[in-house]
Design a protein around this motif. Structure first.
Motif, mmCIF file in Angstrom:
data_model
loop_
_atom_site.group_PDB
_atom_site.id
_atom_site.type_symbol
_atom_site.label_atom_id
_atom_site.label_comp_id
_atom_site.label_asym_id
_atom_site.label_seq_id
_atom_site.Cartn_x
_atom_site.Cartn_y
_atom_site.Cartn_z
ATOM 1 N N SER A 236 -69.318 -17.663 46.892
ATOM 2 C CA SER A 236 -68.698 -18.453 45.826
ATOM 3 C C SER A 236 -69.312 -19.827 45.629
ATOM 4 C CB SER A 236 -67.199 -18.624 46.125
ATOM 5 O OG SER A 236 -67.046 -19.281 47.371
ATOM 6 N N THR B 98 -73.279 -17.871 44.185
ATOM 7 C CA THR B 98 -73.008 -17.362 42.831
ATOM 8 C C THR B 98 -74.297 -16.923 42.142
ATOM 9 O OG1 THR B 98 -72.924 -19.673 42.104
ATOM 10 C CG2 THR B 98 -70.820 -18.567 42.443
ATOM 11 N N CYS C 57 -66.046 -14.015 50.259
ATOM 12 C CA CYS C 57 -65.769 -15.331 49.684
ATOM 13 C C CYS C 57 -64.292 -15.622 49.955
ATOM 14 C CB CYS C 57 -66.066 -15.342 48.180
ATOM 15 S SG CYS C 57 -65.146 -14.111 47.248
ATOM 16 N N ARG D 211 -59.270 -16.994 46.806
ATOM 17 C CA ARG D 211 -59.080 -17.553 45.445
ATOM 18 C C ARG D 211 -60.289 -17.308 44.556
ATOM 19 N NH1 ARG D 211 -61.226 -23.350 44.980
ATOM 20 N NH2 ARG D 211 -62.664 -23.392 46.730
ATOM 21 N N ASN D 212 -61.442 -16.992 45.144
ATOM 22 C CA ASN D 212 -62.656 -16.814 44.338
ATOM 23 C C ASN D 212 -63.069 -15.356 44.165
ATOM 24 O OD1 ASN D 212 -63.092 -19.594 43.915
ATOM 25 N ND2 ASN D 212 -63.879 -19.769 46.022
ATOM 26 N N ARG D 213 -62.249 -14.424 44.666
ATOM 27 C CA ARG D 213 -62.658 -13.013 44.598
ATOM 28 C C ARG D 213 -62.830 -12.531 43.156
ATOM 29 N NH1 ARG D 213 -58.936 -9.344 48.021
ATOM 30 N NH2 ARG D 213 -60.358 -7.790 47.176
ATOM 31 N N LEU E 151 -63.545 -14.273 40.512
ATOM 32 C CA LEU E 151 -64.765 -14.885 39.955
ATOM 33 C C LEU E 151 -66.008 -14.118 40.397
ATOM 34 C CD1 LEU E 151 -66.182 -17.686 38.757
ATOM 35 C CD2 LEU E 151 -66.652 -17.978 41.186
ATOM 36 N N VAL E 152 -66.087 -13.824 41.697
ATOM 37 C CA VAL E 152 -67.290 -13.164 42.240
ATOM 38 C C VAL E 152 -67.401 -11.731 41.712
ATOM 39 C CG1 VAL E 152 -68.394 -12.420 44.396
ATOM 40 C CG2 VAL E 152 -67.371 -14.696 44.241
ATOM 41 N N ASP F 206 -61.883 -11.355 51.392
ATOM 42 C CA ASP F 206 -61.544 -12.724 51.788
ATOM 43 C C ASP F 206 -62.178 -13.006 53.142
ATOM 44 O OD1 ASP F 206 -60.421 -15.102 52.523
ATOM 45 O OD2 ASP F 206 -58.347 -14.340 52.610
ATOM 46 N N GLU G 223 -68.585 -25.588 38.266
ATOM 47 C CA GLU G 223 -67.172 -25.896 38.478
ATOM 48 C C GLU G 223 -66.774 -27.212 37.819
ATOM 49 O OE1 GLU G 223 -66.108 -26.759 42.512
ATOM 50 O OE2 GLU G 223 -63.975 -26.479 42.134
ATOM 51 N N HIS H 16 -66.133 -26.954 49.584
ATOM 52 C CA HIS H 16 -65.375 -25.914 48.877
ATOM 53 C C HIS H 16 -65.712 -25.860 47.392
ATOM 54 C CE1 HIS H 16 -63.218 -24.955 52.476
ATOM 55 N NE2 HIS H 16 -62.944 -26.226 52.650
ATOM 56 N N VAL I 138 -67.079 -24.501 43.980
ATOM 57 C CA VAL I 138 -67.214 -23.138 43.439
ATOM 58 C C VAL I 138 -68.382 -23.190 42.463
ATOM 59 C CG1 VAL I 138 -66.069 -21.279 42.187
ATOM 60 C CG2 VAL I 138 -64.745 -22.777 43.686
#
Ligand SMILES: NC(=O)c1ccc[n+]([C@@H]2O[C@H](COP(=O)([O-])OP(=O)(O)OC[C@H]3O[C@@H](n4cnc5c(N)ncnc54)[C@H](OP(=O)(O)O)[C@@H]3O)[C@@H](O)[C@H]2O)c1
Length: 339
Positions: free
Chosen positions: A169, A174, A191, A194-196, A198-199, A209, A310, A329, A331
Motif C-alpha cells: 500500500s 502501489t 497490506c 484499511r488498504n485492502r 485499494l490494493v 491484512d 494520497e 503509514h 498510502v
C-alpha cells in the motif's frame, strides 16, 4: 496546478525547506537561499511539484548512520529534501544536449533539492513530460515507480507468474502491484486491512491484512510463488525463501536493521542463503534509470499506470508532508507543490 509558460526571468534567491542538522521534520525550516547556477551537464529547474520518498526520511534523519557516509557526516551536504521532480527547464549548463530551456521534464534529483523553488539536476537524468501527464502525477513517478520496475526486473516477474507483494500500500508497493499486473502476473498482496480494497482496485487478485497474515501463515502456502517482492523488510529470510517455487526469486527492496548498519546484516544473510540455492534472495539497490522513467511516463500518460497519490500539499506544508511520510503509514505517494 496552473501550467504557465516557462520563463527564464528569475530572482537570485528563492525559498527552500532546508535542514542544517540531522533529525525529525522539526529540523527542517524555510530559508531564503541562492538560486544555484547549472554546471556542466546540469539543468536548472523551476519546480512544479516534488514527490517525497522514504529515502528522503532516511537522509533527513541520517539513519541508519551508514547513510551519513554517503550524504554527509555531520549534516546532509544537500540541505533540501525531495528527490522526485516535475519541473520546467529554465537554464542549462555547458555540454547539455538532451533538454532545452522551456522543456517540461520529470526526473530524479540526486540527494534531493526538490523542496525549493529551483533545483539542479543532471540533464541526462531528465525525461520529457508530455502535456497529457499532470505535473503532480509525474512527480509521483521517479523513485518509487523506478524502484518498483527494477524490483520486478530483478525478480524476473513475467506473464503467468504468481507474485507476492509484501507491503503493497505504500509508495513503492502501489507501483509494484500495478506493474506486475501489467506484466500479466497474478498478484497476491499483504497490506493493512484499511488498504485492502485499494490494493485490489490496483489489480491484486488476493489481499491479506499484514497484521493478521504474516509470511509463513497457512494462507500463503509454501512453494506457491514465482516471485516475492518484500518491501516491508521484516519477515525472516528463511520464511520468505520457503514461499518460493523452485526457480523463483525473492527481491529484498527493504530490510529493517540496526541503527548503525541498517539492512547490511540482512543483505549479507541473503547472500549466504542464496549460495547455490534454487530459491535465491536478491537485494535491490535501485538507481536512477531515465530509460525506465520514460516507460513509466508513457504508461502514466496513456492512463495504463495510475500513481496513487494520497496527499498533495502546498509548499508551505512541506514539513507536514515530511512528517506524514516519516510516520510510515502513507498510502501511495505524497506530493508537495512548488508554490
Ligand atoms: N532498495 C531500494 O533501492 C529502495 C528504493 C526505494 C525505497 N526503498 C525502501 O522501500 C521501503 C518502502 O518505501 P515506500 O516509499 O513504499 O514507503 P512508504 O510509502 O512509507 O510505505 C508505507 C506503507 O507501508 C505499509 N507497511 C508498513 N509496515 C508494513 C508491513 N509490515 N507489512 C505490510 N505493509 C506495511 C504501510 O501500511 P499501514 O499504514 O497499513 O501500516 C504504508 O501504507 C522503504 O524501506 C524504503 O527505504 C528501497
Amino acid at each position: 496546478m496552473p501550467e504557465s509558460p516557462a520563463s527564464t526571468q528569475r530572482s537570485d534567491t528563492m525559498p527552500a525547506w532546508a535542514q542544517r542538522r540531522y533529525g525529525g521534520p522539526d529540523v527542517v525550516s524555510q530559508e531564503t537561499v541562492d538560486v544555484p547556477a547549472p554546471g556542466r551537464g546540469e539543468a536548472l529547474l523551476r519546480l512544479r511539484a516534488t514527490g517525497l520518498n522514504n529515502g528522503d526520511i532516511r537522509v533527513m534523519r541520517g539513519e541508519p548512520l551508514l547513510v551519513r557516509f554517503a550524504f554527509g557526516l555531520r549534516r546532509p551536504r544537500q540541505a533540501v529534501r525531495g528527490m522526485d521532480a516535475a519541473a520546467t527547464v529554465v537554464a542549462i549548463g555547458d555540454g547539455v544536449t538532451g533538454v532545452a530551456v522551456g522543456d517540461e521534464v520529470v526526473g530524479e534529483l540526486p540527494g534531493g533539492g526538490g523542496l525549493a523553488r529551483y533545483a539542479l539536476a543532471p540533464a541526462a537524468r531528465l525525461v520529457s513530460r508530455p502535456p497529457a501527464l499532470d505535473a503532480v502525477v509525474a512527480a509521483a513517478l521517479p523513485v518509487a515507480g523506478g524502484t518498483a520496475w527494477q524490483a520486478l526486473e530483478r525478480g524476473g516477474a513475467a506473464s503467468g507468474h504468481r507474485v507476492l507483494v509484501i507491503g503493497a500500500s505504500g509508495g513503492v508497493g502501489t507501483f509494484v502491484v500495478q506493474l506486475a499486473v501489467l506484466r500479466g502476473a497474478e498478484v497476491w498482496a499483504l497490506c493493512g486491512e484499511r488498504n485492502r480494497a485499494l490494493v485490489e482496485g490496483l489489480g491484486a487478485t488476493r489481499t491479506f491484512d499484514y497484521r493478521r497474515v504474516r509470511p509463513g501463515a497457512p494462507e500463503l502456502e509454501d512453494g506457491s510463488f514465482d516471485v516475492v517482492i518484500d518491501i516491508a523488510g521484516t519477515a525472516p529470510l528463511r520464511v520468505l525463501q520457503h514461499l518460493l517455487r523452485e526457480g523463483g526469486r525473492v527481491v529484498l527492496v527493504s530490510g529493517e536493521g540496526g541503527r548503525v548498519l541498517g539492512p547490511i546484516g540482512r543483505i549479507l544473510g541473503a547472500s549466504v542463503r542464496s549460495i547455490a540455492s534454487r530459491r535465491p534472495l536478491r537485494p535491490l539497490a535501485a538507481t536512477a534509470k531515465p530509460e525506465v522513467l520514460s516507460e513509466l511516463v508513457a504508461l502514466a500518460a496513456a492512463g495504463s499506470l495510475r500513481p496513487v497519490i494520497e496527499r498533495t500539499l502546498p509548499f508551505a506544508d512541506a514539513p507536514v508532508a515530511l512528517a506524514h511520510v516519516a510516520a510510515g503509514h502513507a498510502v501511495g505517494k505524497v506530493v508537495v507543490l512548488a508554490d
